[in-house]
Design an enzyme around this catalytic site. Structure first.
Site, PDB file in Angstrom:
ATOM      1  N   ILE A  75      30.390  61.426  38.784  1.00  0.00           N
ATOM      2  CA  ILE A  75      30.932  59.983  38.967  1.00  0.00           C
ATOM      3  C   ILE A  75      32.358  59.856  38.669  1.00  0.00           C
ATOM      4  CG2 ILE A  75      30.586  57.726  37.680  1.00  0.00           C
ATOM      5  CD1 ILE A  75      27.649  58.753  37.087  1.00  0.00           C
ATOM      6  N   ASP A  76      33.033  60.521  37.751  1.00  0.00           N
ATOM      7  CA  ASP A  76      34.555  60.477  37.505  1.00  0.00           C
ATOM      8  C   ASP A  76      35.117  60.833  38.574  1.00  0.00           C
ATOM      9  OD1 ASP A  76      36.375  59.536  35.615  1.00  0.00           O
ATOM     10  OD2 ASP A  76      36.235  61.415  34.585  1.00  0.00           O
ATOM     11  N   ASP A  77      35.078  62.109  39.107  1.00  0.00           N
ATOM     12  CA  ASP A  77      35.797  62.640  40.360  1.00  0.00           C
ATOM     13  C   ASP A  77      35.449  61.701  41.500  1.00  0.00           C
ATOM     14  OD1 ASP A  77      36.638  65.594  40.128  1.00  0.00           O
ATOM     15  OD2 ASP A  77      35.029  65.233  38.770  1.00  0.00           O
TER      16      ASP A  77
END
Length: 664
Positions: A402-404
Site C-alpha cells: 500500500i505504501d509503495d
C-alpha cells in the site's frame, strides 16, 4: 511541473526568483539558499549517475548478520556448502563483531543475544575455533546473558535442525493451522504477510522435526551445560501468557497423537500453499526468511534439490548476496527497487529535473511495467476489489504494498510521459486499489486490510518482531498525500483517514514511525499529507508538530533519532544527526510553512555542509525498520533521495503547491 534541468547532464539552470524573494533578504539566508542550490545540483548529478540502464534505482539494504549466519546454516543443512561462499560470509560476519565479542542489530547498537549466537555458530561452521580470542569473548558474553535458553524461538529452531536444541523444548505450531477457516482466530490470514509466509513452511519443519548430524558441540553456549534448558514456571491461568502457554502444551500433546492422515493432508496443503506463492524469480514474497524456510520445508517433504521449484528457490537466494571488494559476502534480507525508484523519481522532480527528462521517463516506464495486475493474498479480506498496485521488490506479485503504491502514484504524477493514457490508467487502478484497502478504522496498513487481531502476537512461537500488520501513521499519511494530489482531499474516505491521523498524534506533537525511525519519520510523513489535504499551517496539530521538531533539533543543525527510541523514552527524537532524518524533519517543517524559520535554515545548512564532494551523503546509522527495534534496516539510498527531496522543496517550493518555482 518544473523545467530547470538540462536534459543531458542534469545540471540545474538558474532559478527564477519568487515574488517574496525580490524583496530584501538577509545575507545569511541568501548564503543558505545558494548552498542548497549547489548541494541539490550535485545530488541530482549523483543520483542520475546511479540509475540502472533499465530505469530503476536500488540501494543496498543492510540488516544484520543473522541473514548471513542462516544462509550458512541452510547450506550446511542441505549439504551444499562451498568453501568460497563459507569463507566470504565468515569474513563479513567477523567484520561486524563488536569489541565486547557481540553482534548488534544496528549500527552502534547494543549486543543482541540471538544475533550473537547465530553469528558464533556460523563462524564455527567456517572453522573458527571456540578458544580463538574473538570467539571466546562471544561465548562468554552469551553465557552471561542466559545462553541458548534465553534466545528467541527462531534461533533455537535453527539449532534444533542440528540437535543443538531439543524440538520438544520449542513452542509448537502444527501444520493443521492451514485448515483453519478465515473467520476463526489464529487462521493464517490473521498473521501479517511476512509472518504468514514464514509460519506456513515452519509448521512443516516443526511437524517433521529433522535433525542433521552436528559437526561439533555447542556446550560453551549454555549458561549451565548440565541443565541447558532450566524449567520455567508457567504464567498464571488468568493472564493471556498463561492461557497461550497452556495452549502450547496442548499442541505438544497433539503432536504426539495427531492422526496420520490429517497430518499428511495438512502438510500436503501447506506445500501446495507454498508453491502457489513462489514468485517468477523463484523467491517467496521477495524476502529472504520465507524463502529459506520454504526451501527447507519442501526439501523435508521430498522435493530434491534439482526439482524446478527448489532450484529456482536456491538461485533466488543467491541473488540476495552482495560481494564486496574485500571478498566479503553480505546477504540482503530484501531488495527495494520499486521503493527506491519511486523515491528517486520524486527527489529528482522536486529538485527541478524537468518532467520529461529521459531518466524520469525511463523510471516511469519501468514502474509502469512493474504494476501488479492479479489478485494476491490481500484479496482474502477484499475479494471484490480489482487489483492495481506495486510491490516493494523486483518480484512479489502476491503482496503489493500500500505504501509503495501511494508513492509510485506520487512519482508518476511528476513525470510527463509520452503515453499519458497508459500512465493515467495505471494511476487510476492504483488509487482505486489503495482506497479499497482502507481498514475499518479509516487508516491503512502496509499489505492487508484490517489485519489487527491481538492473538498472533501472544503465541509463544511468535517472540520476534511484529506478526500482524495494523494501520500505521506513516503509511496512512502517504496514502492521504496521494489522495489529495489526486483531487480527493474532500472524499469521505480521505477525511476519515485524516481524523484517524489527528487522533494518533502524541501528546508531544509527534507521530510514531512504524516503517522508519521513528517519531521523526512519522512526523515527517504526516505533515506533508495534512497540508496537502488542505489543513492550514495554523492548525493546532501542525503547530504542535512543528514545536516538537524544533525542540529536538541537534546543536549541529541536523536531526537524528536512535533506534532505542522504540524502547526507551529518553531516546525519542534524539540521536546523532543523519541525512535522512534531517531531511524528514525539513519536509515536515517546510510543509508546515516554516521555510523562513531558523530551524529550517540550520537544517538545510547542515545538509549542505555534510554533503560529500561527489554529491552523496554518508550515513552508517540505520533509519529504517522491518520490525521496530527487533529488525532494523539501513536503506543505502535513503541518504540520497530524502535530502535531495528536502533541498528541492526548500529551493523550489512544495511540489504541487501554488508557489512552486519554475513550474509550468
Amino acid at each position: 511541473m518544473t523545467a530547470t534541468t538540462d536534459g543531458s547532464t542534469g545540471a540545474m539552470e538558474p532559478r527564477a526568483a519568487s515574488a517574496s524573494e525580490t524583496t530584501e533578504s538577509t545575507p545569511a539566508v541568501d548564503e543558505v539558499l545558494e548552498a542548497a542550490e549547489r548541494a541539490a545540483a550535485r545530488s541530482v548529478d549523483y543520483l542520475l549517475g546511479t540509475q540502472d540502464a533499465e530505469g530503476w534505482w536500488k540501494g543496498d539494504l543492510e540488516t544484520n548478520v543473522t541473514m548471513d549466519a542462516e544462509d550458512l546454516l541452510l547450506r550446511q543443512f542441505l549439504g551444499i556448502q562451498d568453501e568460497k561462499t563459507v569463507q566470504a560470509a565468515a569474513l563479513f560476519i567477523r567484520g561486524e563483531q563488536r569489541e565486547d565479542g557481540t553482534w548488534a542489530t544496528f549500527y552502534e547498537g547494543p549486543g543482541e543475544l540471538s544475533t550473537t549466537i547465530e553469528a558464533y555458530v556460523a563462524l564455527r561452521l567456517a572453522g573458527d575455533a571456540p578458544d580463538d580470542p574473538h570467539m571466546a569473548r562471544a561465548s562468554a558474553w552469551i553465557r552471561r546473558h542466559g545462553g541458548i535458553a534465553a534466545s528467541r524461538v527462531f534461533t533455537r529452531i535453527w539449532l534444533a535442525l542440528f540437535g543443538w536444541w531439543k524440538w520438544d523444548d520449542l513452542p509448537e505450531m502444527p501444520p493443521e493451522i492451514i485448515f483453519l477457516p478465515k473467520w476463526l482466530p489464529l487462521n493464517i490470514y490473521d498473521f501479517g504477510c511476512w509472518a504468514r509466509q514464514t509460519i506456513v513452511p515452519l509448521t512443516v519443519v516443526s511437524a517433521k522435526r529433522p535433525v542433521r548430524p552436528a559437526p561439533f558441540a555447542l556446550d560453551e553456549l549454555h549458561a549451565d551445560a548440565r541443565n541447558p534448558n532450566p524449567a520455567k514456571r508457567l504464567a498464571p491461568m488468568t493472564s493471556w501468557d498463561g492461557v497461550f502457554q497452556r495452549i502450547d502444551k496442548g499442541l505438544h500433546f497433539y503432536h504426539r497423537v495427531a492422526p496420520r492422515v490429517v497430518r499428511k493432508a495438512s502438510m500436503k496443503a501447506a506445500a501446495r500453499w507454498i508453491i502457489e506463492r513462489q514468485e517468477n524469480d523463484g523467491c517467496w514474497g521477495g524476502i529472504q526468511p520465507p524463502a529459506v524456510y520454504s526451501v527447507i520445508a519442501l526439501h523435508l517433504l521430498g522435493y530434491d534439490l534439482e526439482h524446478p521449484v527448489m532450484r529456482a528457490g536456491l538461485e533466488s537466494l543467491d541473488r540476495f548476496a552482495i560481494w564486496r571488494e574485500d571478498g566479503a559476502r553480505m546477504i540482503e534480507a530484501c531488495q527495494s527497487p520499486v521503493w527506491d525508484t519511486c523515491l528517486a523519481t520524486i527527489a529528482l522532480a522536486d529538485a527541478g529535473v524537468r518532467p520529461d527528462h529521459p531518466a524520469l521517463v525511463k523510471a516511469a516506464d519501468w514502474m509502469l511495467a512493474e504494476e501488479i495486475s492479479r489478485p494476491g493474498d490481500w484479496s482474502v479480506r477484499r475479494p471484490g476489489l480489482a487489483p492495481g498496485g506495486w510491490a516493494f521488490e523486483f518480484h512479489n506479485d502476491n503482496y503489493p504494498d500500500i505504501d509503495d503504491t501511494a508513492e509510485v502514484v506520487l512519482a508518476l504524477r511528476r513525470v510527463r510521459h509520452p503515453e499519458p493514457a497508459r500512465l493515467e490508467a495505471a494511476v487510476e487502478r492504483g488509487v482505486a486499489w489503495n482506497l479499497g484497502m482502507q481498514s475499518k478504522n479509516g487508516a491503512w496498513g502496509a499489505f492487508d486490510a484490517d489485519n489487527t487481531s491481538a492473538f498472533p502476537n501472544r503465541l509463544p512461537f511468535c517472540d520476534f518482531g511484529e506478526v500482524i500488520d495494523p494501520p500505521s501513521a506513516d503509511v496512512t499519511a502517504h496514502v492521504l498525500e496521494m489522495l489529495a494530489v489526486e483531487g480527493k482531499a474532500h472524499d469521505p474516505r480521505t477525511r476519515r483517514g485524516i481524523e484517524w491521523l489527528l487522533a494518533e498524534q502524541e501528546a508531544s506533537g509527534a507521530w510514531f514511525g512504524r516503517w522508519g525511525v521513528n517519531y521523526i519519520y512519522g512526523t515527517g510523513s504526516v505533515l506533508p499529507a495534512l497540508t496537502a489535504a488542505g489543513l492550514p499551517a495554523s492548525h493546532p496539530a501542525i503547530r504542535r508538530a512543528v514545536s516538537w521538531l524544533e525542540s529536538v533539533q541537534n546543536d549541529d543543525g541536523g536531526w537524528g533519532e536512535d533506534l532505542r527510541s522504540y524502547r526507551e523514552e529518553k531516546w525519542i527524537g534524539h540521536g546523532a544527526s543523519t541525512a535522512s532524518q534531517t531531511a524528514w524533519a525539513l519536509l515536515a517543517l517546510l510543509a508546515g510553512g516554516e521555510r523562513e524559520s531558523k530551524a529550517v535554515e540550520r537544517g538545510v545548512a547542515w545538509l549542505a555542509e555534510t554533503q560529500r564532494e561527489d554529491g552523496a551523503w554518508d550515513e552508517p546509522y540505520f533509519t529504517g525498520t522491518g520490525f521496530p527495534w527487533d529488525f532494523s534496516i539501513n536503506y543505502n539510498l535513503y541518504r540520497q533521495v530524502f535530502p535531495l527531496t528536502a533541498l528541492g522543496r526548500y529551493v523550489h517550493g512544495e511540489p504541487f503547491g501554488p508557489g512552486r518555482q519554475g513550474s509550468r
